[in-house]
Structures are given as C-alpha cells and as structure tokens.
Design a protein around this motif. Structure first.
Motif, PDB file in Angstrom:
ATOM      1  N   TRP A  44       5.503   5.861 -11.753  1.00 20.96           N
ATOM      2  CA  TRP A  44       4.641   4.697 -11.887  1.00 20.96           C
ATOM      3  C   TRP A  44       5.397   3.377 -11.831  1.00 20.96           C
ATOM      4  O   TRP A  44       4.796   2.315 -11.804  1.00 20.96           O
ATOM      5  N   PHE A  45       6.710   3.422 -11.771  1.00 19.61           N
ATOM      6  CA  PHE A  45       7.501   2.208 -11.658  1.00 19.61           C
ATOM      7  C   PHE A  45       7.290   1.528 -10.305  1.00 19.61           C
ATOM      8  O   PHE A  45       7.442   0.318 -10.188  1.00 19.61           O
ATOM      9  N   PHE A  46       6.909   2.299  -9.281  1.00 16.15           N
ATOM     10  CA  PHE A  46       6.658   1.737  -7.954  1.00 16.15           C
ATOM     11  C   PHE A  46       5.482   0.769  -7.957  1.00 16.15           C
ATOM     12  O   PHE A  46       5.373  -0.086  -7.081  1.00 16.15           O
ATOM     13  N   ILE A  47       4.582   0.888  -8.923  1.00 17.10           N
ATOM     14  CA  ILE A  47       3.423   0.005  -8.978  1.00 17.10           C
ATOM     15  C   ILE A  47       3.855  -1.438  -9.197  1.00 17.10           C
ATOM     16  O   ILE A  47       3.265  -2.360  -8.639  1.00 17.10           O
ATOM     17  N   ALA A  48       4.913  -1.656  -9.990  1.00 17.69           N
ATOM     18  CA  ALA A  48       5.392  -3.022 -10.229  1.00 17.69           C
ATOM     19  C   ALA A  48       5.847  -3.664  -8.920  1.00 17.69           C
ATOM     20  O   ALA A  48       5.530  -4.831  -8.644  1.00 17.69           O
ATOM     21  N   PHE A  49       6.572  -2.924  -8.099  1.00 11.89           N
ATOM     22  CA  PHE A  49       7.016  -3.459  -6.811  1.00 11.89           C
ATOM     23  C   PHE A  49       5.834  -3.658  -5.865  1.00 11.89           C
ATOM     24  O   PHE A  49       5.785  -4.630  -5.113  1.00 11.89           O
ATOM     25  N   GLY A  50       4.885  -2.739  -5.895  1.00 12.81           N
ATOM     26  CA  GLY A  50       3.692  -2.884  -5.072  1.00 12.81           C
ATOM     27  C   GLY A  50       2.882  -4.113  -5.455  1.00 12.81           C
ATOM     28  O   GLY A  50       2.377  -4.825  -4.591  1.00 12.81           O
ATOM     29  N   LEU A  51       2.776  -4.384  -6.757  1.00 19.12           N
ATOM     30  CA  LEU A  51       2.063  -5.576  -7.207  1.00 19.12           C
ATOM     31  C   LEU A  51       2.784  -6.851  -6.793  1.00 19.12           C
ATOM     32  O   LEU A  51       2.146  -7.859  -6.479  1.00 19.12           O
ATOM     33  N   PHE A  52       4.111  -6.809  -6.781  1.00 22.55           N
ATOM     34  CA  PHE A  52       4.887  -7.965  -6.330  1.00 22.55           C
ATOM     35  C   PHE A  52       4.560  -8.311  -4.880  1.00 22.55           C
ATOM     36  O   PHE A  52       4.279  -9.460  -4.546  1.00 22.55           O
ATOM     37  N   PHE A  53       4.564  -7.305  -4.016  1.00 22.65           N
ATOM     38  CA  PHE A  53       4.260  -7.557  -2.613  1.00 22.65           C
ATOM     39  C   PHE A  53       2.786  -7.896  -2.403  1.00 22.65           C
ATOM     40  O   PHE A  53       2.454  -8.715  -1.546  1.00 22.65           O
ATOM     41  N   LEU A  54       1.897  -7.296  -3.179  1.00 19.78           N
ATOM     42  CA  LEU A  54       0.480  -7.620  -3.067  1.00 19.78           C
ATOM     43  C   LEU A  54       0.227  -9.063  -3.497  1.00 19.78           C
ATOM     44  O   LEU A  54      -0.591  -9.766  -2.899  1.00 19.78           O
ATOM     45  N   LEU A  68       0.830  -1.209   0.000  1.00 21.77           N
ATOM     46  CA  LEU A  68       0.000   0.000   0.000  1.00 21.77           C
ATOM     47  C   LEU A  68       0.863   1.256   0.000  1.00 21.77           C
ATOM     48  O   LEU A  68       0.535   2.240  -0.676  1.00 21.77           O
ATOM     49  N   PHE A  69       1.949   1.235   0.752  1.00 20.07           N
ATOM     50  CA  PHE A  69       2.878   2.364   0.768  1.00 20.07           C
ATOM     51  C   PHE A  69       3.450   2.618  -0.631  1.00 20.07           C
ATOM     52  O   PHE A  69       3.540   3.767  -1.077  1.00 20.07           O
ATOM     53  N   LEU A  70       3.807   1.561  -1.336  1.00 21.43           N
ATOM     54  CA  LEU A  70       4.360   1.727  -2.686  1.00 21.43           C
ATOM     55  C   LEU A  70       3.316   2.264  -3.663  1.00 21.43           C
ATOM     56  O   LEU A  70       3.645   3.072  -4.537  1.00 21.43           O
ATOM     57  N   PHE A  71       2.065   1.837  -3.512  1.00 23.10           N
ATOM     58  CA  PHE A  71       1.011   2.373  -4.372  1.00 23.10           C
ATOM     59  C   PHE A  71       0.793   3.858  -4.119  1.00 23.10           C
ATOM     60  O   PHE A  71       0.633   4.647  -5.058  1.00 23.10           O
ATOM     61  N   VAL A  72       0.813   4.263  -2.852  1.00 23.09           N
ATOM     62  CA  VAL A  72       0.645   5.682  -2.515  1.00 23.09           C
ATOM     63  C   VAL A  72       1.829   6.490  -3.043  1.00 23.09           C
ATOM     64  O   VAL A  72       1.651   7.587  -3.591  1.00 23.09           O
ATOM     65  N   GLN A  73       3.037   5.957  -2.909  1.00 22.91           N
ATOM     66  CA  GLN A  73       4.217   6.658  -3.414  1.00 22.91           C
ATOM     67  C   GLN A  73       4.175   6.798  -4.938  1.00 22.91           C
ATOM     68  O   GLN A  73       4.573   7.826  -5.477  1.00 22.91           O
ATOM     69  N   ALA A  74       3.700   5.775  -5.609  1.00 21.65           N
ATOM     70  CA  ALA A  74       3.576   5.849  -7.066  1.00 21.65           C
ATOM     71  C   ALA A  74       2.602   6.949  -7.466  1.00 21.65           C
ATOM     72  O   ALA A  74       2.833   7.677  -8.427  1.00 21.65           O
TER      73      ALA A  74
END
Length: 67
Positions: A33-43, A21-27
């Motif tokens: 928008w590159f942070f979304i890929a890492f956020g999806l990995f953790f999700l 969730l933190f990575l999605f908010v940061q993105a």
C-alpha cells in the motif's frame, strides 16, 4: 477548476496519469500500500497541471546587460 482540469493536456500530463494509475494497480495487486502515496503524488500533479510541461524544466535564458 473545471477549465484547469479539462484544458492543456500534453504528453507529460498523460504520462503522469498513466503512471499514477499504474501505481494504484500495483498497490492493489501486490498489496504493497506504500505505492498509493506515490500514485497520489502523480495524480495531484495531473489534476493541478504541476511539474514540468511539454517544453521541459529549462530555465529561460534571458541575458540582459546592465549599463
């Protein structure tokens, strides 16, 4: 699927969810928008309960002697 999602919630699973969730908010806020890929990995790890559990990633130490 419902049982997998709603059972066995431990500290690391909650931490992965918070980090995703933190990575999605940061993105969204930084428009990076590159942070979304890492956020999806953790999700993905949170949904399917993958990765190291509450006992860590240690390999069991089973010593068998072959004779």
């Amino acid at each position: 699927m419902k049982q997998l999602l709603f059972t066995n919630w431990h500290l690391m699973r909650w931490a992965r969810l918070a980090f995703a969730l933190f990575l999605f908010v940061q993105a969204y806020t930084t428009e990076n928008w590159f942070f979304i890929a890492f956020g999806l990995f953790f999700l993905f790890q949170v949904i399917f309960n993958l990765g190291c559990g509450p006992n860590g990633c240690a390999v069991p130490n089973n010593k068998y002697s072959k004779k």
